[in-house]
Design a protein around this motif. Structure first.
Motif, short mmCIF file in Angstrom:
data_model
loop_
_atom_site.label_atom_id
_atom_site.label_comp_id
_atom_site.label_asym_id
_atom_site.label_seq_id
_atom_site.Cartn_x
_atom_site.Cartn_y
_atom_site.Cartn_z
N GLU A 64 0.84 -1.20 0.00
CA GLU A 64 0.00 0.00 0.00
C GLU A 64 0.87 1.25 0.00
OE1 GLU A 64 -3.21 2.50 -0.19
OE2 GLU A 64 -3.12 0.35 -0.58
N LYS A 65 1.94 1.25 0.76
CA LYS A 65 2.87 2.39 0.78
C LYS A 65 3.46 2.62 -0.60
CE LYS A 65 5.63 5.54 2.46
NZ LYS A 65 5.12 6.83 2.92
N GLN A 79 0.88 4.10 -2.96
CA GLN A 79 0.66 5.53 -2.73
C GLN A 79 1.81 6.36 -3.29
OE1 GLN A 79 -0.31 6.39 1.34
NE2 GLN A 79 -2.12 5.09 1.31
N LYS A 115 0.00 9.76 -4.33
CA LYS A 115 -0.97 10.02 -3.26
C LYS A 115 -0.38 9.74 -1.88
CE LYS A 115 -4.81 8.81 -6.27
NZ LYS A 115 -5.88 7.87 -6.54
N GLU A 116 0.93 9.80 -1.80
CA GLU A 116 1.58 9.53 -0.51
C GLU A 116 1.18 10.60 0.47
OE1 GLU A 116 5.98 8.59 1.30
OE2 GLU A 116 5.82 9.54 -0.65
N LYS A 117 0.79 10.16 1.66
CA LYS A 117 0.39 11.09 2.72
C LYS A 117 1.60 11.33 3.61
CE LYS A 117 -4.38 9.57 2.76
NZ LYS A 117 -4.44 8.59 1.72
N VAL A 118 1.93 12.60 3.78
CA VAL A 118 3.03 12.99 4.65
C VAL A 118 2.44 13.57 5.93
CG1 VAL A 118 5.09 14.41 4.90
CG2 VAL A 118 4.47 13.46 2.65
N ILE A 119 2.86 13.03 7.05
CA ILE A 119 2.33 13.50 8.34
C ILE A 119 3.40 14.30 9.05
CG2 ILE A 119 1.45 12.80 10.58
CD1 ILE A 119 0.30 10.33 9.26
#
Length: 84
Positions: free
Chosen positions: A71-72, A75, A80-84
Motif C-alpha cells: 500500500e505504501k 501511494q 498520493k503519498e500522505k506525509v504527516i
C-alpha cells in the motif's frame, strides 16, 4: 551480511547449469534472512515448538506487513503519498 554467489542446478542430462542472476539473488536473500533470523531468535524453521495454528499466525502477521508495504508503494507511485 550479504552473500553474493551464483547457484547451479543439474539439468535433465546431469549437466550443471548456472541459474540466472534473479533466481540466484533471491536464493542469496533467503540465505541471508535465514542466518539473520537464527542469530536474532536462536531458532530456524526446523523448530518443533510451534503448532500449526501458531505457524499460521506467523504467516498471517508476515502477510499483513507485506500488504502495508504494498500500500505504501502504491501511494508513492500514484502520487498520493500522505506525509504527516
Amino acid at each position: 551480511m550479504e552473500i553474493k554467489e551464483f547457484h547451479y542446478v543439474e539439468d535433465e542430462n546431469g549437466q550443471l547449469v548456472q541459474l540466472d542472476s534473479i533466481v540466484s539473488s533471491v536464493i542469496n536473500q533467503f540465505t541471508t534472512r535465514s542466518l539473520m533470523g537464527h542469530k536474532k531468535y536462536g531458532v530456524n524453521l526446523d523448530r518443533t515448538d510451534l503448532d500449526l495454528v501458531e505457524w499460521i499466525e506467523h504467516a498471517k502477521q508476515e502477510h499483513m506487513d507485506a500488504i502495508l508495504y504494498l500500500e505504501k508503494i502504491k501511494q508513492i507511485i500514484s502520487g498520493k503519498e500522505k506525509v504527516i
